[in-house]
Design a protein around this motif. Structure first.
Motif, PDB file in Angstrom:
ATOM      1  N   VAL A 100       0.847  -1.201   0.000  1.00 10.64           N
ATOM      2  CA  VAL A 100       0.000   0.000   0.000  1.00 10.64           C
ATOM      3  C   VAL A 100       0.879   1.247   0.000  1.00 10.64           C
ATOM      4  CG1 VAL A 100      -1.740   1.303   1.286  1.00 10.64           C
ATOM      5  CG2 VAL A 100      -1.913  -1.187   1.135  1.00 10.64           C
TER       6      VAL A 100
ATOM      7  N   GLU B 139       2.433   1.799  -3.445  1.00 12.60           N
ATOM      8  CA  GLU B 139       1.467   2.212  -4.458  1.00 12.60           C
ATOM      9  C   GLU B 139       0.995   3.646  -4.262  1.00 12.60           C
ATOM     10  OE1 GLU B 139      -1.402   2.083  -7.596  1.00 12.60           O
ATOM     11  OE2 GLU B 139       0.257   0.706  -7.143  1.00 12.60           O
TER      12      GLU B 139
ATOM     13  N   ASN C 168      -5.214  -2.794  -3.727  1.00 12.59           N
ATOM     14  CA  ASN C 168      -4.848  -1.428  -4.098  1.00 12.59           C
ATOM     15  C   ASN C 168      -5.773  -0.866  -5.173  1.00 12.59           C
ATOM     16  OD1 ASN C 168      -2.774  -1.347  -2.261  1.00 12.59           O
ATOM     17  ND2 ASN C 168      -1.166  -1.814  -3.750  1.00 12.59           N
TER      18      ASN C 168
END
Length: 259
Positions: free
Chosen positions: A38, A41, A242
């Motif tokens: 996470v 990203e 995501n």
């Protein structure tokens, strides 16, 4: 992406990127690394912040959900995060996120929950950790995932080390019992923030029926299931997690201020 731990005023945390804040909260046996994909990203578009929760070090009298929520409140004040933010929580971290939102509704713009406690959880398969029993710990850690191979030796060794410490075990038991006592069933209708629920269809710790109950009780919630997925979707299916998170953030982005 290797996460760099910062220290400020006695708090340890990760902070990557700039912009709107995403506050990430890990679970009882979780760690900063649970959110690694996470961070990788979203740190290009957001400021991603993860406090290292003092689950194994906090005073035993404070080792529970209310104490951890107070810790998060103190952390945000100390690092001067005073603007409304999006809070994401896995397992116990989801429980903390919800109580934080109930106590600080003006500070929370959005909530993302995945495998959250707060209604029901079976954190160690019905048993508390057994000291010195590596096979038991290995089985319980594997129980977290649909694919037990994700429970690497490094991860099992880390949990095994925790369960071999009397002081850490006492805190784990205190926090787990606190989570069971602090059932949020009567309070969730008061949560006003848009909420995304991302759940593993094969979650045996907070089973899919729990996700449906969260969805029923949270007024502005949407529910997404991931197949072949256990209790930690952001680790087991990071790309799909995501993708769902980015779609939710875009749909619920605040309107730009008029000038």
């Amino acid at each position: 992406m290797e996460l760099q731990i910062k220290e400020q005023n006695g708090f340890q945390y990760v902070a990557e990127g700039t912009g709107e804040v995403l506050l990430l909260l890990h679970g009882l046996f979780g760690a900063l690394s649970n959110w690694q994909d996470v961070v990788a990203e979203f740190s290009t578009d957001y400021r991603v912040v993860i406090p290292l929760l003092p689950i194994y070090e906090m005073p035993l009298s404070q080792a529970g959900v209310p104490g951890l929520v107070s810790y998060v409140e103190d952390f945000l004040r100390q690092v001067q995060l005073t603007e409304p933010l999006t809070v994401l929580g896995n397992s116990l971290g989801g429980h903390i996120a919800l109580v934080y939102a109930l106590r600080n509704p003006n500070m929370v713009t959005r909530i993302v929950l995945t495998g959250s406690s707060g209604l029901f959880e079976d954190s160690m398969g019905g048993s508390f950790p057994k000291r010195g029993n590596y096979a038991f710990v290995q089985e319980r850690v594997g129980y977290t995932f649909y694919d037990p191979s994700i429970a690497t030796k490094e991860l099992v060794d880390e949990v095994f080390s925790v369960t071999n410490s009397n002081t850490k075990c006492l805190r784990i038991i205190s926090i787990a019992r606190s989570a069971q006592r602090h059932n949020l069933g009567k309070d969730l209708t008061k949560v006003s923030a848009p909420t995304l629920l991302v759940w593993g269809l094969n979650d045996t710790i907070t089973p899919p029926v729990v996700a449906h109950e969260f969805h029923r009780l949270l007024p502005q919630s949407e529910l997404r299931f991931l197949d072949h997925c256990g209790h930690v979707p952001m680790m087991e299916h990071p790309r799909e997690f995501n993708r769902l998170l980015r779609q939710f953030l875009r749909r619920t982005a605040p309107e730009p201020a008029l000038t």
